[in-house]
Design an enzyme around this catalytic site. Structure first.
Site, short mmCIF file in Angstrom:
data_model
loop_
_atom_site.label_atom_id
_atom_site.label_comp_id
_atom_site.label_asym_id
_atom_site.label_seq_id
_atom_site.Cartn_x
_atom_site.Cartn_y
_atom_site.Cartn_z
N GLY A 84 18.91 6.87 73.14
CA GLY A 84 19.92 7.93 73.22
C GLY A 84 20.48 8.01 74.63
CD GLU A 116 18.38 -4.28 67.37
OE1 GLU A 116 19.36 -4.21 66.62
OE2 GLU A 116 17.24 -4.58 66.99
CG ASN A 136 8.46 7.41 75.69
OD1 ASN A 136 7.96 7.20 76.79
ND2 ASN A 136 8.58 8.61 75.19
N GLY A 137 10.97 4.04 74.04
CA GLY A 137 11.21 2.85 73.22
C GLY A 137 11.74 1.70 74.08
CB ILE A 167 17.60 15.15 77.51
CG1 ILE A 167 17.37 14.97 76.01
CG2 ILE A 167 18.96 14.61 77.91
CD1 ILE A 167 18.22 15.91 75.17
CG ASP A 168 13.47 13.88 74.40
OD1 ASP A 168 14.26 14.82 74.28
OD2 ASP A 168 13.43 12.92 73.61
CG MET A 175 18.02 17.23 71.01
SD MET A 175 18.94 15.81 71.59
CE MET A 175 20.13 15.61 70.26
CG HIS A 230 12.18 14.23 66.89
ND1 HIS A 230 11.92 14.99 65.78
CD2 HIS A 230 13.40 13.69 66.71
CE1 HIS A 230 12.94 14.89 64.96
NE2 HIS A 230 13.85 14.11 65.50
CD GLU A 238 15.01 16.88 67.89
OE1 GLU A 238 15.20 16.26 68.94
OE2 GLU A 238 15.75 16.76 66.90
O1 F6P Z 1 17.17 10.95 73.62
C1 F6P Z 1 16.09 11.55 72.96
C2 F6P Z 1 16.62 12.48 71.93
O2 F6P Z 1 17.46 13.31 72.62
C3 F6P Z 1 15.59 13.28 71.15
O3 F6P Z 1 15.23 14.51 71.70
C4 F6P Z 1 16.26 13.44 69.82
O4 F6P Z 1 15.33 13.64 68.81
C5 F6P Z 1 16.96 12.16 69.65
O5 F6P Z 1 17.35 11.77 70.95
C6 F6P Z 1 18.11 12.17 68.69
O6 F6P Z 1 19.06 11.19 69.01
P1 F6P Z 1 19.81 10.21 68.02
O7 F6P Z 1 20.36 11.05 66.94
O8 F6P Z 1 20.85 9.61 68.91
O9 F6P Z 1 18.84 9.21 67.54
#
Ligand code: F6P
Length: 364
Positions: free
Chosen positions: A19, A82, A119-120, A142-143, A185, A187, A238
């Protein structure tokens, strides 16, 4: 312009994955300016994260490409989710993707790949380094949930946006004597909800690390009402979950959430509060506003510092690392440190006590 210094890296590729967030362009500029001005390196900008390296979508980045981008939101390179080491249901096989990345890395004569992401992205960077590529990572999200760095760029900007939203909800909640749930946000980790909740004076803050008991929340909201407060603000990450959900097996929880998190957790919690308390409750989901727009001053500074530090790593040939903020220093950790992990809010984090000390309910 100073004199050009020696560099172990002649040419590197740069990409932004996962993201987006405010500060990505500031970080790209930090890496590139230092790489051009100090070390005279060649830079290939790869489009849309790792996808560009699979699909051969790239361009030479020249110094003029990074002019004027310090304050710009998003990423000039584009981003995608990706994940070459994961099956994502598209036409590509993992082995094909990884070998395309390796082949294109060689085709471009790269000495290193610089990856800006969460992280990914840094996990993929680590796995590619295990495959023999030179990789340097930068921590963005942002997390704020990357292991190995005290802070990620993007977090501070999102915190400011989340806080402003909570501030604004106060007046409408008060005017209508309502409970307002705001979903931010996060997760897997609750940093953003916790910090914005404390900054905005949330009355309840619910994060994934602390499963909530709706009865406890109900008592807290009734307590506020009986002390003369006609409204309440509930800040929800979330990934927030109930005590009951926390006890479920992963599969069962997934199924349960599919049925009840409709359309999102903020709405579910608003419904639960209304049922529990009989108080009029509304939900607001802040969504992508949290990731858009100009970076805060603090994120610009962090992204620039991490970017220039990454250029120094490239010059020294110190590959396989992620630049990081530790205490008040910019340093680097091995890419294995963040790989495959999430930095959660520890149960003994001082901010949890801070929140409770000012009367905020954490759901338990
Ligand atoms: O960048 C991390 C994040 O902001 C998470 O907090 C959120 O769950 C996720 O991206 C959602 O992003 P997308 O809809 O782009 O996958």
């Amino acid at each position: 312009m100073g004199t050009i210094r020696q560099s172990a890296t002649r040419t590197f590729g740069i990409l932004t994955a996962g993201g987006d967030c405010p500060g990505l362009n500031a970080a790209i500029r930090g890496v590139c300016r230092a790489a051009y001005d100090r070390y005279d390196m060649n830079i290939v900008g790869i489009a849309d994260g790792y996808r560009g390296l699979i699909d051969e979508n790239w361009r030479i980045l020249r110094p003029t490409d990074v002019y004027g981008i310090l304050t710009r939101g998003g990423t000039i390179l584009g981003a995608s989710r990706e994940k070459p080491f994961k099956h994502q249901g598209n036409e590509y096989e993992i082995a094909d993707k990884v070998s395309a990345i390796k082949e294109n890395y060689r085709k471009l004569n790269l000495d290193c790949l610089v990856v800006l992401g969460g992280n990914g992205t840094n996990t993929t960077g680590y796995l590619l380094s295990q495959e023999g590529l030179n990789v340097v990572g930068l921590p963005k999200t942002i997390d704020n949930d990357i292991v190995g760095t005290d802070r990620t760029f993007g977090f501070h900007s999102a915190l400011a946006i989340g806080t402003e939203a909570i501030d604004r909800l106060h007046s409408t909640a008060q005017s209508h004597s309502r409970v307002i749930v705001i979903e931010l946000m996060g997760h897997k980790a609750g940093w953003l909800a916790l910090y914005a909740g404390v900054a905005g004076g949330g009355d309840v803050i619910l994060i994934p690390e602390i499963p909530y008991d709706i009865k406890v929340i109900g008592r807290h909201l009734h307590g506020r009402a009986s002390s003369g407060k006609n409204f309440s603000i509930v800040v929800v990450a979330e990934g927030a979950l109930s005590v009951e959900e926390s006890k479920m097996e992963k599969k069962e929880r997934k199924k349960y959430r599919e049925q009840t998190v409709v359309p999102t957790i903020g709405y579910r919690i608003a419904r639960e509060i209304e049922e529990e308390t009989d108080m009029e409750t509304r939900a607001t989901v802040l969504g992508y506003v949290q990731r858009g727009g100009i970076p805060s001053a603090s994120d610009r500074v962090l992204a620039t510092s991490l970017g220039t530090a990454a250029a120094d790593l490239l010059a020294r040939g110190e590959y396989g690392k992620m630049v990081a903020l530790v205490g008040d220093s910019i340093t680097a950790v091995d890419l294995s440190v963040p790989a495959g992990k999430v930095k959660s809010v520890p149960q003994n984090h001082y901010m949890l006590d801070t929140a409770m000390a000012v009367g905020t309910c954490l759901g338990q």
